[in-house]
Scaffold this motif. Sequence first.
Motif, PDB file in Angstrom:
ATOM      1  N   HIS A  90      -2.337  -6.244  -6.288  1.00 52.50           N
ATOM      2  CA  HIS A  90      -4.117  -6.647  -5.640  1.00 52.50           C
ATOM      3  C   HIS A  90      -4.511  -7.272  -7.207  1.00 52.50           C
ATOM      4  N   HIS A 129     -12.331   1.485   2.516  1.00 58.69           N
ATOM      5  CA  HIS A 129     -11.763   0.501   3.408  1.00 58.69           C
ATOM      6  C   HIS A 129     -12.133   1.024   4.974  1.00 58.69           C
ATOM      7  N   PHE A 169     -14.348  -7.346   0.482  1.00 59.58           N
ATOM      8  CA  PHE A 169     -12.857  -6.920  -0.013  1.00 59.58           C
ATOM      9  C   PHE A 169     -12.789  -7.271  -1.475  1.00 59.58           C
ATOM     10  N   PHE A 197      -4.260   3.560   5.096  1.00 59.18           N
ATOM     11  CA  PHE A 197      -5.195   2.445   5.427  1.00 59.18           C
ATOM     12  C   PHE A 197      -3.920   1.464   5.897  1.00 59.18           C
ATOM     13  N   HIS A 205       0.803  -1.235   0.113  1.00 62.63           N
ATOM     14  CA  HIS A 205      -0.013  -0.013   0.108  1.00 62.63           C
ATOM     15  C   HIS A 205       0.890   1.320  -0.039  1.00 62.63           C
ATOM     16  N   HIS A 263     -11.995  -4.236  -4.173  1.00 62.68           N
ATOM     17  CA  HIS A 263     -10.730  -4.239  -5.108  1.00 62.68           C
ATOM     18  C   HIS A 263     -11.117  -4.458  -6.432  1.00 62.68           C
ATOM     19  N   HIS A 290      -9.959   3.985  -2.365  1.00 65.24           N
ATOM     20  CA  HIS A 290      -9.518   3.065  -1.831  1.00 65.24           C
ATOM     21  C   HIS A 290      -9.420   3.202  -0.123  1.00 65.24           C
TER      22      HIS A 290
END
Length: 562
Positions: free
Chosen positions: A95, A283, A308, A488, A86, A312, A279
């Motif tokens: 991802h 989250h 999740f 995050f 991240h 994504h 993103h």
Amino acid sequence: MFNNVSISRRKILAGAAAFAATAAVPRLGVAAGPAKYRRWNISDPNCPPRVIESYKQAIRAMLALPATDPRNWYRYALIHALDCPHGNWWFLPWHRGYLGWFERICRELSGDPDFTLPYWDWTKEPRVPKVMFDDVLNPNDNAFIAAVDAFKGQYEDAIAKASYWAKTNNPDGTVKPSPQYEQLLNRSIRFPADLWFDIVDDPRGAMFFKQPNARGLSAAQPDLIIPKAPPEQQSVRVAVSISTILDALAPRDFVSFASPKSPAHSSSSGFGVIESQPHNHVHNCVGGAYNGAGGFMQASMSPADPIFFLHHANIDRLWDVWTRKQLAKKYPILPDGYPVVSGQAPKDGSDYAKWAAEPFLFFVDAKGNPVKENTAGAYAAIGDFGYDYYPGSGEEVVPAALQPPVVAAVPRAPMLATLKTRQVAGTNLTDASVVVPGSLIQQQADPQQRKLFVSITVDTPPQAHEGLDVFIKRADGTSQFVATLSTFGRHLTHGPVSFQVPLSAAFATLRANQKLEANSALNIQVMPRVRSTGEHLMGLHGGSTAAQGGASEVTAISIHQL
Ligand SMILES: [Cu+2]
């Protein structure tokens, strides 16, 4: 118009070295016929009902596998906790691989060979899709493990015996960690106890959330909102708004679209708009970080919540939209401006070569075996995963037909702000001013022009639950909210972290209110969210950064044309 651009993943990036030996570059921008699979918007009437049924089947099957099977539901979620990037330019390809292999496991275990992951278009639907509260799509369902003690009890042994910790004891007494173990050491996971500390005990926020708080939003309150924030500062709504998405898709080079370079995928150096805004905020909001409820989605065990993968998939869809826009406009799609010219090979030691060679060593295939495609470059294209997306928000940036080549104007050099105050903690705010030519701001109404972004560099970035609000302060004393910076999970940093912030919505509001002065200095303020929303410095974790003794500082603010 929905063009499918298929690029063979294997061909394009088997790694820079292999590439240099190949004479021809794969043909880009040439439709290779329809994709084999289509990923659907879960709430669209066109989504076949079987998608949802097969996803439930797959989840049940993964939950039923023994803890020793790497395809087991929690074991697959743990891959994210052990290896996810991240805040760097490997966020997108990692991802993509993680979802692509998950989708194949679902096909294998659901008995539906045509299964595709659905996506959640939070721009169209800024609330958790209703069906995601149903049965095993809800992490509070009793098919899931209810509390962390039971989780540890069931997984401790299997994790201790997993391949992750392998090392070779050399005859000369030295010890060599396996490549996987080396990756874990990069993120300070030295042995299983370190991992369990992160999952169970970290006082700054653990990774396991006990039922009924496995998800922060509920069927009764599914909306992406921040209960304590005033209407004009609903930062999660701003983050998923079409204006933010169009800004996120605007940059004309990969590193500006994705997140910045960093030393390795375990460390964070900054956030592009797509990562920092939709993103991170989705989250944190779904993970109950904004309403205090708690939930898996706010931390690195987030794939324990079935949503999740839908969240994504939408991020991955937006990467695909951006890529097709770039190809149609003859802009580059990967670092180093690659590939623009047919036959161009990446230079040794180039950014592109470094990016493509980064090892991703934790993915497993449909049978639970380690995958061979174990570099970032293997996921530069959708390639062998063979899917496309049912069109969703942002698709309008892809021109209907290939455009004639345009010699793009060279962007202006970044315009640096003068920082009057730097500290941003407790009651302190950062105050900065930067002169931006009025003509550049006026141009922002024209979609053909490069967009302006403000880049904010923070030493000691905010924690997910704190956040820093960005405002444009006007000469008449009023302030226009721009966005909230938030992170995050918990990642290593090796210096200050930058945030790319979109400006279109703020400019549009100022323009509508006739408060967009030409040729004046832009006064930018950054302040702790608790201060700007009047929460009396009551952070959800019991205090502000200042109260904990670590003051954040903004070290640079600049305006960029991307
Ligand atoms: Cu994520």
